[in-house]
Design an enzyme around this catalytic site. Structure first.
Site, PDB file in Angstrom:
ATOM      1  N   GLY A 130       0.841  -1.213   0.000  1.00  0.00           N
ATOM      2  CA  GLY A 130       0.000   0.000   0.000  1.00  0.00           C
ATOM      3  C   GLY A 130       0.864   1.246   0.000  1.00  0.00           C
ATOM      4  O   GLY A 130       0.497   2.280   0.557  1.00  0.00           O
TER       5      GLY A 130
ATOM      6  N   LEU B  13       1.569   3.462  -2.125  1.00  0.00           N
ATOM      7  CA  LEU B  13       1.145   4.683  -2.819  1.00  0.00           C
ATOM      8  C   LEU B  13      -0.071   5.322  -2.147  1.00  0.00           C
ATOM      9  O   LEU B  13      -0.614   6.298  -2.636  1.00  0.00           O
ATOM     10  CB  LEU B  13       0.833   4.384  -4.297  1.00  0.00           C
ATOM     11  CG  LEU B  13       2.013   3.812  -5.095  1.00  0.00           C
ATOM     12  CD1 LEU B  13       1.620   3.576  -6.544  1.00  0.00           C
ATOM     13  CD2 LEU B  13       3.222   4.732  -5.033  1.00  0.00           C
ATOM     14  N   GLY B  14      -0.488   4.780  -1.019  1.00  0.00           N
ATOM     15  CA  GLY B  14      -1.641   5.336  -0.302  1.00  0.00           C
ATOM     16  C   GLY B  14      -1.241   6.523   0.558  1.00  0.00           C
ATOM     17  O   GLY B  14      -0.102   7.006   0.506  1.00  0.00           O
ATOM     18  N   GLN B  15      -2.197   6.976   1.398  1.00  0.00           N
ATOM     19  CA  GLN B  15      -1.969   8.200   2.190  1.00  0.00           C
ATOM     20  C   GLN B  15      -0.788   8.037   3.139  1.00  0.00           C
ATOM     21  O   GLN B  15       0.088   8.894   3.198  1.00  0.00           O
ATOM     22  CB  GLN B  15      -3.232   8.551   2.996  1.00  0.00           C
ATOM     23  CG  GLN B  15      -3.141   9.905   3.683  1.00  0.00           C
ATOM     24  CD  GLN B  15      -4.118  10.078   4.844  1.00  0.00           C
ATOM     25  OE1 GLN B  15      -4.755   9.131   5.294  1.00  0.00           O
ATOM     26  NE2 GLN B  15      -4.237  11.299   5.324  1.00  0.00           N
TER      27      GLN B  15
ATOM     28  N   ASP C 100       2.650  -1.735  -4.367  1.00  0.00           N
ATOM     29  CA  ASP C 100       1.258  -1.278  -4.393  1.00  0.00           C
ATOM     30  C   ASP C 100       0.573  -1.977  -5.553  1.00  0.00           C
ATOM     31  O   ASP C 100       1.246  -2.388  -6.499  1.00  0.00           O
ATOM     32  CB  ASP C 100       1.181   0.244  -4.589  1.00  0.00           C
ATOM     33  CG  ASP C 100      -0.164   0.814  -4.133  1.00  0.00           C
ATOM     34  OD1 ASP C 100      -0.201   1.434  -3.053  1.00  0.00           O
ATOM     35  OD2 ASP C 100      -1.166   0.632  -4.849  1.00  0.00           O
ATOM     36  N   ILE C 101      -0.754  -2.094  -5.467  1.00  0.00           N
ATOM     37  CA  ILE C 101      -1.473  -2.731  -6.577  1.00  0.00           C
ATOM     38  C   ILE C 101      -1.464  -1.815  -7.798  1.00  0.00           C
ATOM     39  O   ILE C 101      -1.479  -2.265  -8.928  1.00  0.00           O
ATOM     40  CB  ILE C 101      -2.913  -3.113  -6.171  1.00  0.00           C
ATOM     41  CG1 ILE C 101      -3.491  -4.092  -7.190  1.00  0.00           C
ATOM     42  CG2 ILE C 101      -3.798  -1.904  -5.982  1.00  0.00           C
ATOM     43  CD1 ILE C 101      -4.581  -4.967  -6.635  1.00  0.00           C
ATOM     44  N   ARG C 102      -1.401  -0.485  -7.525  1.00  0.00           N
ATOM     45  CA  ARG C 102      -1.299   0.473  -8.637  1.00  0.00           C
ATOM     46  C   ARG C 102       0.158   0.634  -8.998  1.00  0.00           C
ATOM     47  O   ARG C 102       1.028   0.503  -8.143  1.00  0.00           O
ATOM     48  CB  ARG C 102      -1.791   1.859  -8.204  1.00  0.00           C
ATOM     49  CG  ARG C 102      -3.264   1.934  -7.971  1.00  0.00           C
ATOM     50  CD  ARG C 102      -3.641   3.328  -7.539  1.00  0.00           C
ATOM     51  NE  ARG C 102      -3.233   3.615  -6.164  1.00  0.00           N
ATOM     52  CZ  ARG C 102      -2.867   4.814  -5.711  1.00  0.00           C
ATOM     53  NH1 ARG C 102      -2.810   5.843  -6.532  1.00  0.00           N
ATOM     54  NH2 ARG C 102      -2.545   4.993  -4.444  1.00  0.00           N
TER      55      ARG C 102
ATOM     56  N   TYR D 222     -15.230  -2.638   8.252  1.00  0.00           N
ATOM     57  CA  TYR D 222     -13.849  -2.185   8.445  1.00  0.00           C
ATOM     58  C   TYR D 222     -13.413  -2.450   9.888  1.00  0.00           C
ATOM     59  O   TYR D 222     -12.351  -3.010  10.140  1.00  0.00           O
ATOM     60  CB  TYR D 222     -13.788  -0.688   8.116  1.00  0.00           C
ATOM     61  CG  TYR D 222     -12.435  -0.045   8.332  1.00  0.00           C
ATOM     62  CD1 TYR D 222     -11.338  -0.402   7.555  1.00  0.00           C
ATOM     63  CD2 TYR D 222     -12.274   0.960   9.289  1.00  0.00           C
ATOM     64  CE1 TYR D 222     -10.107   0.218   7.737  1.00  0.00           C
ATOM     65  CE2 TYR D 222     -11.055   1.582   9.472  1.00  0.00           C
ATOM     66  CZ  TYR D 222      -9.971   1.211   8.692  1.00  0.00           C
ATOM     67  OH  TYR D 222      -8.764   1.823   8.876  1.00  0.00           O
TER      68      TYR D 222
ATOM     69  N   LYS E  33     -10.542  -4.915  11.403  1.00  0.00           N
ATOM     70  CA  LYS E  33      -9.428  -4.420  12.232  1.00  0.00           C
ATOM     71  C   LYS E  33      -9.370  -5.171  13.570  1.00  0.00           C
ATOM     72  O   LYS E  33      -8.293  -5.555  14.023  1.00  0.00           O
ATOM     73  CB  LYS E  33      -9.568  -2.907  12.469  1.00  0.00           C
ATOM     74  CG  LYS E  33      -9.300  -2.076  11.237  1.00  0.00           C
ATOM     75  CD  LYS E  33      -7.868  -2.245  10.781  1.00  0.00           C
ATOM     76  CE  LYS E  33      -7.561  -1.619   9.454  1.00  0.00           C
ATOM     77  NZ  LYS E  33      -6.229  -1.938   8.943  1.00  0.00           N
TER      78      LYS E  33
HETATM   79  C1  AKB Z   1     -11.072   5.846   8.258  1.00  0.00           C
HETATM   80  O1  AKB Z   1     -11.670   6.914   8.427  1.00  0.00           O
HETATM   81  O2  AKB Z   1     -11.599   4.844   7.762  1.00  0.00           O
HETATM   82  C2  AKB Z   1      -9.640   5.746   8.719  1.00  0.00           C
HETATM   83  C3  AKB Z   1      -9.532   5.230  10.110  1.00  0.00           C
HETATM   84  C4  AKB Z   1      -9.900   6.080  11.260  1.00  0.00           C
HETATM   85  O3  AKB Z   1      -9.145   4.114  10.303  1.00  0.00           O
HETATM   86  N1  AKB Z   1      -8.999   7.016   8.614  1.00  0.00           N
END
Ligand code: AKB
Length: 324
Positions: free
Chosen positions: A8, A10-12, A34-36, A141, A145
């Site tokens: 990842g 190239l991500g933030q 990265d995948i890109r 998400y 996590k």
């Molecule tokens: C999101 O908003 O999904 C992330 C996080 C807080 O994990 N920035």
């Protein structure tokens, strides 16, 4: 850490941490994947390889060819996208993490896997959320996590894999745009304040969330990975935060420098409901006690640097300026 592989990249977070780690450990020591495939700074400054983290064999091959001794696994879908595409989120977030942990086990690598404030659910205490508060997230998400934290602990207990991790809050940065998160509004507000002077927030007034400026996040990753293992009572999922803010607080901080900035609201029900299930302010004292976590940026210092950097990039037409 001596030879590091990032996913990842190239991500933030990836685009900034790749550059920082190359400064610290040498360009050739840090493999960005990265995948890109694109020619951003992270891809240019040292070795880069295209990698789909759900392909376990390709994951292993990339780490093995690089002779990696540490993996920083950042590839994942963030909260809003994950809620819109829950099956894909489970496959990418869990499948990718499992491949990362397996590769770490097979090649005897240390591994960093980020968790998030999203691992907590609405039943966790909202303010001063303790390190060991119950994890009952209600988003895909958050579920990925919370499960990921436990998978990392399992690999440590069962296979002695040196897995470490942080529960990140929203991250504020100006180098690469966040994508698909709930806390992205904060970055967007700075970009729009500096550009048009107006912003319409999809997160409501009074919705407090933890945030941290990217240099503090990167320093925290490097510090935790280098921390003396004998001081760590837990390895994964340390709460870290630098500030708890709502849109009004960021707007007030921006107005110190841009008095004409205006903020209005148009609530996005999906992202608002995600934010409503997260803590307002987590307690990061375990990270401070066990490996000396001390963020350097409060809200106003973050605002000052964000607005200065965005203005500089816009005036110079610098590559890498965020366009949202
Ligand atoms: C999101 O908003 O999904 C992330 C996080 C807080 O994990 N920035």
């Amino acid at each position: 850490m001596k030879r590091i592989m990032l996913t990842g990249a190239l991500g933030q977070i990836g685009s900034e941490i790749t550059i920082k780690l190359r400064e610290m450990y040498g360009n050739d020591a840090v493999l960005a994947t990265d995948i890109r495939e694109d020619l951003s700074l992270a891809a240019q400054g040292g070795p880069f390889r295209a990698l789909d983290v759900t392909d376990g064999q390709a994951f292993h091959e990339a780490a093995s060819a690089h002779r990696a001794d540490a993996i920083i696994h950042l590839a994942a879908l963030l909260s809003a996208t994950a809620e819109a595409k829950p099956m894909l989120a489970w496959q990418l977030n869990m499948g990718g993490l499992l491949n990362a942990l397996e590769t770490a086990r097979e090649l005897d690598c240390q591994i960093f896997a980020p968790s998030s404030i999203a691992a907590f659910g609405p039943d966790a205490p909202r303010r001063g959320t303790p390190q060991d508060a119950p994890l009952r997230p209600e988003t895909m998400y958050g579920i990925s996590k919370a499960a990921g934290e436990q998978l990392c602990d399992y690999y440590y207990r069962k296979f002695a894999v040196d897995a470490r991790g942080l529960r990140f809050p929203g991250l504020i940065s100006h180098a690469a745009p966040p994508g698909g998160g709930t806390t992205d509004y904060a970055v967007e507000m700075y970009v729009h304040a500096e550009g048009s002077g107006h912003y319409t927030s999809y997160i409501g007034k009074g919705t407090f969330l933890d945030m941290m400026y990217m240099p503090d996040a990167i320093a925290a990753v490097a510090q935790l990975m280098e921390a003396d293992a004998s001081r760590l009572k837990r390895r994964t999922a340390y709460n870290v935060t630098a500030m708890s803010v709502d849109p009004e607080a960021i707007s007030a901080s921006i107005r110190r420098r841009l008095p004409d900035f205006t903020l209005r609201y148009e609530i996005d029900p999906l992202r608002q409901s995600i934010a409503d299930g997260w803590p307002d302010a987590i307690d990061s004292s375990a990270a401070s006690e066990e490996w000396d976590f001390r963020p350097a940026y409060d809200l106003d210092r973050t605002t000052d640097e964000m607005l200065e950097s965005l203005a500089r990039k816009r005036l110079c037409g610098e590559k890498g300026a965020i366009l949202l």
